[in-house]
Write a protein that holds these residues in place. Structure first.
Motif, PDB file in Angstrom:
ATOM      1  N   THR A  21       0.832  -1.197   0.000  1.00  0.00           N
ATOM      2  CA  THR A  21       0.000   0.000   0.000  1.00  0.00           C
ATOM      3  C   THR A  21       0.869   1.249   0.000  1.00  0.00           C
ATOM      4  OG1 THR A  21      -1.805  -1.123   1.158  1.00  0.00           O
ATOM      5  CG2 THR A  21      -1.799   1.276   1.247  1.00  0.00           C
ATOM      6  N   TYR A  22       1.906   1.247   0.815  1.00  0.00           N
ATOM      7  CA  TYR A  22       2.820   2.388   0.874  1.00  0.00           C
ATOM      8  C   TYR A  22       3.432   2.655  -0.504  1.00  0.00           C
ATOM      9  CZ  TYR A  22       6.683   5.398   2.216  1.00  0.00           C
ATOM     10  OH  TYR A  22       7.558   6.453   2.296  1.00  0.00           O
ATOM     11  N   GLU A  23       3.855   1.602  -1.180  1.00  0.00           N
ATOM     12  CA  GLU A  23       4.462   1.761  -2.509  1.00  0.00           C
ATOM     13  C   GLU A  23       3.455   2.291  -3.527  1.00  0.00           C
ATOM     14  OE1 GLU A  23       7.653   1.628  -3.445  1.00  0.00           O
ATOM     15  OE2 GLU A  23       8.091   1.329  -1.327  1.00  0.00           O
ATOM     16  N   VAL A  24       2.219   1.800  -3.480  1.00  0.00           N
ATOM     17  CA  VAL A  24       1.181   2.290  -4.398  1.00  0.00           C
ATOM     18  C   VAL A  24       0.918   3.767  -4.145  1.00  0.00           C
ATOM     19  CG1 VAL A  24      -1.287   2.157  -4.958  1.00  0.00           C
ATOM     20  CG2 VAL A  24       0.070   0.068  -4.809  1.00  0.00           C
ATOM     21  N   LEU A  25       0.796   4.147  -2.883  1.00  0.00           N
ATOM     22  CA  LEU A  25       0.531   5.552  -2.556  1.00  0.00           C
ATOM     23  C   LEU A  25       1.712   6.437  -2.944  1.00  0.00           C
ATOM     24  CD1 LEU A  25      -1.170   5.128   0.932  1.00  0.00           C
ATOM     25  CD2 LEU A  25      -2.280   5.611  -1.258  1.00  0.00           C
ATOM     26  N   LYS A  26       2.924   5.964  -2.677  1.00  0.00           N
ATOM     27  CA  LYS A  26       4.127   6.741  -2.986  1.00  0.00           C
ATOM     28  C   LYS A  26       4.270   6.946  -4.496  1.00  0.00           C
ATOM     29  CE  LYS A  26       8.322   5.038  -2.660  1.00  0.00           C
ATOM     30  NZ  LYS A  26       9.608   4.510  -2.196  1.00  0.00           N
ATOM     31  N   SER A  27       3.944   5.927  -5.278  1.00  0.00           N
ATOM     32  CA  SER A  27       4.064   6.017  -6.735  1.00  0.00           C
ATOM     33  C   SER A  27       2.915   6.817  -7.353  1.00  0.00           C
ATOM     34  CB  SER A  27       4.087   4.619  -7.351  1.00  0.00           C
ATOM     35  OG  SER A  27       2.812   4.010  -7.247  1.00  0.00           O
ATOM     36  N   GLN A  28       1.885   7.066  -6.568  1.00  0.00           N
ATOM     37  CA  GLN A  28       0.676   7.773  -7.006  1.00  0.00           C
ATOM     38  C   GLN A  28      -0.051   7.032  -8.136  1.00  0.00           C
ATOM     39  OE1 GLN A  28       1.937  11.817  -7.787  1.00  0.00           O
ATOM     40  NE2 GLN A  28       1.870  12.314  -5.619  1.00  0.00           N
ATOM     41  N   LYS A  29       0.116   5.720  -8.179  1.00  0.00           N
ATOM     42  CA  LYS A  29      -0.588   4.891  -9.156  1.00  0.00           C
ATOM     43  C   LYS A  29      -1.976   4.499  -8.656  1.00  0.00           C
ATOM     44  CE  LYS A  29       3.549   2.836 -11.155  1.00  0.00           C
ATOM     45  NZ  LYS A  29       4.313   1.593 -11.315  1.00  0.00           N
ATOM     46  N   GLY A  30      -2.224   4.716  -7.383  1.00  0.00           N
ATOM     47  CA  GLY A  30      -3.503   4.357  -6.790  1.00  0.00           C
ATOM     48  C   GLY A  30      -3.760   5.198  -5.554  1.00  0.00           C
ATOM     49  N   VAL A  31      -4.922   5.036  -5.000  1.00  0.00           N
ATOM     50  CA  VAL A  31      -5.321   5.762  -3.791  1.00  0.00           C
ATOM     51  C   VAL A  31      -5.842   4.764  -2.760  1.00  0.00           C
ATOM     52  CG1 VAL A  31      -5.871   7.899  -5.018  1.00  0.00           C
ATOM     53  CG2 VAL A  31      -7.645   6.199  -4.677  1.00  0.00           C
ATOM     54  N   GLU A  32      -5.895   5.184  -1.528  1.00  0.00           N
ATOM     55  CA  GLU A  32      -6.439   4.339  -0.458  1.00  0.00           C
ATOM     56  C   GLU A  32      -7.949   4.280  -0.605  1.00  0.00           C
ATOM     57  OE1 GLU A  32      -7.088   1.814   2.192  1.00  0.00           O
ATOM     58  OE2 GLU A  32      -4.978   2.386   1.986  1.00  0.00           O
ATOM     59  N   ALA A  33      -8.501   3.082  -0.714  1.00  0.00           N
ATOM     60  CA  ALA A  33      -9.936   2.895  -0.883  1.00  0.00           C
ATOM     61  C   ALA A  33     -10.681   2.874   0.459  1.00  0.00           C
ATOM     62  CB  ALA A  33     -10.219   1.614  -1.654  1.00  0.00           C
ATOM     63  N   TYR A  84      -7.075 -10.213   2.999  1.00  0.00           N
ATOM     64  CA  TYR A  84      -5.758  -9.580   2.867  1.00  0.00           C
ATOM     65  C   TYR A  84      -4.992 -10.101   1.651  1.00  0.00           C
ATOM     66  CZ  TYR A  84      -5.985  -6.600   6.899  1.00  0.00           C
ATOM     67  OH  TYR A  84      -6.336  -5.599   7.766  1.00  0.00           O
ATOM     68  N   LEU A  85      -5.188 -11.364   1.283  1.00  0.00           N
ATOM     69  CA  LEU A  85      -4.583 -11.878   0.044  1.00  0.00           C
ATOM     70  C   LEU A  85      -5.090 -11.087  -1.155  1.00  0.00           C
ATOM     71  CD1 LEU A  85      -4.644 -15.744   0.599  1.00  0.00           C
ATOM     72  CD2 LEU A  85      -2.609 -14.320   0.255  1.00  0.00           C
ATOM     73  N   TRP A  86      -6.385 -10.791  -1.163  1.00  0.00           N
ATOM     74  CA  TRP A  86      -6.972 -10.012  -2.249  1.00  0.00           C
ATOM     75  C   TRP A  86      -6.385  -8.603  -2.263  1.00  0.00           C
ATOM     76  CZ3 TRP A  86      -9.861  -5.540  -2.480  1.00  0.00           C
ATOM     77  CH2 TRP A  86     -10.386  -5.233  -3.747  1.00  0.00           C
ATOM     78  N   VAL A  87      -6.298  -7.964  -1.089  1.00  0.00           N
ATOM     79  CA  VAL A  87      -5.771  -6.602  -1.002  1.00  0.00           C
ATOM     80  C   VAL A  87      -4.324  -6.547  -1.492  1.00  0.00           C
ATOM     81  CG1 VAL A  87      -5.093  -4.767   0.607  1.00  0.00           C
ATOM     82  CG2 VAL A  87      -7.328  -5.848   0.835  1.00  0.00           C
ATOM     83  N   VAL A  88      -3.499  -7.456  -1.004  1.00  0.00           N
ATOM     84  CA  VAL A  88      -2.081  -7.462  -1.390  1.00  0.00           C
ATOM     85  C   VAL A  88      -1.937  -7.744  -2.883  1.00  0.00           C
ATOM     86  CG1 VAL A  88       0.128  -8.652  -1.089  1.00  0.00           C
ATOM     87  CG2 VAL A  88      -1.225  -8.017   0.922  1.00  0.00           C
ATOM     88  N   SER A  89      -2.688  -8.710  -3.407  1.00  0.00           N
ATOM     89  CA  SER A  89      -2.577  -9.003  -4.842  1.00  0.00           C
ATOM     90  C   SER A  89      -3.047  -7.818  -5.668  1.00  0.00           C
ATOM     91  CB  SER A  89      -3.347 -10.270  -5.208  1.00  0.00           C
ATOM     92  OG  SER A  89      -4.740 -10.090  -5.060  1.00  0.00           O
ATOM     93  N   ASN A  90      -4.079  -7.127  -5.226  1.00  0.00           N
ATOM     94  CA  ASN A  90      -4.545  -5.932  -5.927  1.00  0.00           C
ATOM     95  C   ASN A  90      -3.473  -4.837  -5.908  1.00  0.00           C
ATOM     96  OD1 ASN A  90      -6.694  -4.500  -7.318  1.00  0.00           O
ATOM     97  ND2 ASN A  90      -6.828  -3.243  -5.470  1.00  0.00           N
ATOM     98  N   ASN A  91      -2.849  -4.630  -4.744  1.00  0.00           N
ATOM     99  CA  ASN A  91      -1.774  -3.637  -4.648  1.00  0.00           C
ATOM    100  C   ASN A  91      -0.625  -3.991  -5.591  1.00  0.00           C
ATOM    101  OD1 ASN A  91      -3.079  -2.108  -2.723  1.00  0.00           O
ATOM    102  ND2 ASN A  91      -1.948  -2.942  -1.000  1.00  0.00           N
ATOM    103  N   LEU A  92      -0.279  -5.263  -5.669  1.00  0.00           N
ATOM    104  CA  LEU A  92       0.815  -5.683  -6.543  1.00  0.00           C
ATOM    105  C   LEU A  92       0.468  -5.496  -8.014  1.00  0.00           C
ATOM    106  CD1 LEU A  92       2.064  -8.826  -4.606  1.00  0.00           C
ATOM    107  CD2 LEU A  92       3.118  -6.552  -4.676  1.00  0.00           C
ATOM    108  N   LYS A  93      -0.803  -5.712  -8.369  1.00  0.00           N
ATOM    109  CA  LYS A  93      -1.243  -5.477  -9.751  1.00  0.00           C
ATOM    110  C   LYS A  93      -1.126  -3.998 -10.106  1.00  0.00           C
ATOM    111  CE  LYS A  93      -4.595  -9.193  -9.939  1.00  0.00           C
ATOM    112  NZ  LYS A  93      -6.026  -9.486  -9.888  1.00  0.00           N
ATOM    113  N   ILE A  94      -1.472  -3.138  -9.143  1.00  0.00           N
ATOM    114  CA  ILE A  94      -1.404  -1.692  -9.372  1.00  0.00           C
ATOM    115  C   ILE A  94       0.050  -1.241  -9.511  1.00  0.00           C
ATOM    116  CG2 ILE A  94      -1.847   0.565  -8.330  1.00  0.00           C
ATOM    117  CD1 ILE A  94      -4.382  -0.685  -7.097  1.00  0.00           C
ATOM    118  N   GLY A  95       0.919  -1.904  -8.798  1.00  0.00           N
ATOM    119  CA  GLY A  95       2.332  -1.560  -8.916  1.00  0.00           C
ATOM    120  C   GLY A  95       3.017  -1.297  -7.600  1.00  0.00           C
ATOM    121  N   GLY A  96       2.485  -1.895  -6.532  1.00  0.00           N
ATOM    122  CA  GLY A  96       3.075  -1.686  -5.207  1.00  0.00           C
ATOM    123  C   GLY A  96       4.257  -2.543  -4.915  1.00  0.00           C
TER     124      GLY A  96
END
Length: 96
Positions: A21-33, A84-96
């Motif tokens: 999540t931190y990586e997704v937010l830092k890269s600005q590729k996604g937002v906290e849902a 949490y598996l879903w959340v982490v896999s979603n973050n990784l797809k986004i680019g976290g």
């Protein structure tokens, strides 16, 4: 014994969730849902929010396992882990 493995898995997923999540937010590729987490991020920061919320969740789950061990609690842990598996896999797809 099963709950110990589930708790270890949940702890690992908590770390992966925070990092991805931190990586997704830092890269600005996604937002906290999660509205509550977003609100806390804005008030106390991303890393302090993760430390507080992840520690609190693990504390509650460990206490529940110690105080109310049952097959039902194991089932709840499996559901939480699945989420949490879903959340982490979603973050990784986004680019976290």
């Amino acid at each position: 014994m099963l709950d110990i493995f589930l708790l270890i898995g949940l702890a690992i997923l908590q770390i992966l969730d925070g990092m991805s999540t931190y990586e997704v937010l830092k890269s600005q590729k996604g937002v906290e849902a999660n509205v509550l987490m977003k609100w806390l991020f804005e008030r106390i920061g991303v890393i302090p929010t993760f430390v507080v919320t992840k520690t609190a969740l693990m504390g509650v789950v460990i206490a529940a396992c110690l105080l109310y061990p049952s097959i039902y609690l194991s089932g709840v842990l499996v559901l939480i882990i699945g989420g949490y598996l879903w959340v982490v896999s979603n973050n990784l797809k986004i680019g976290g």
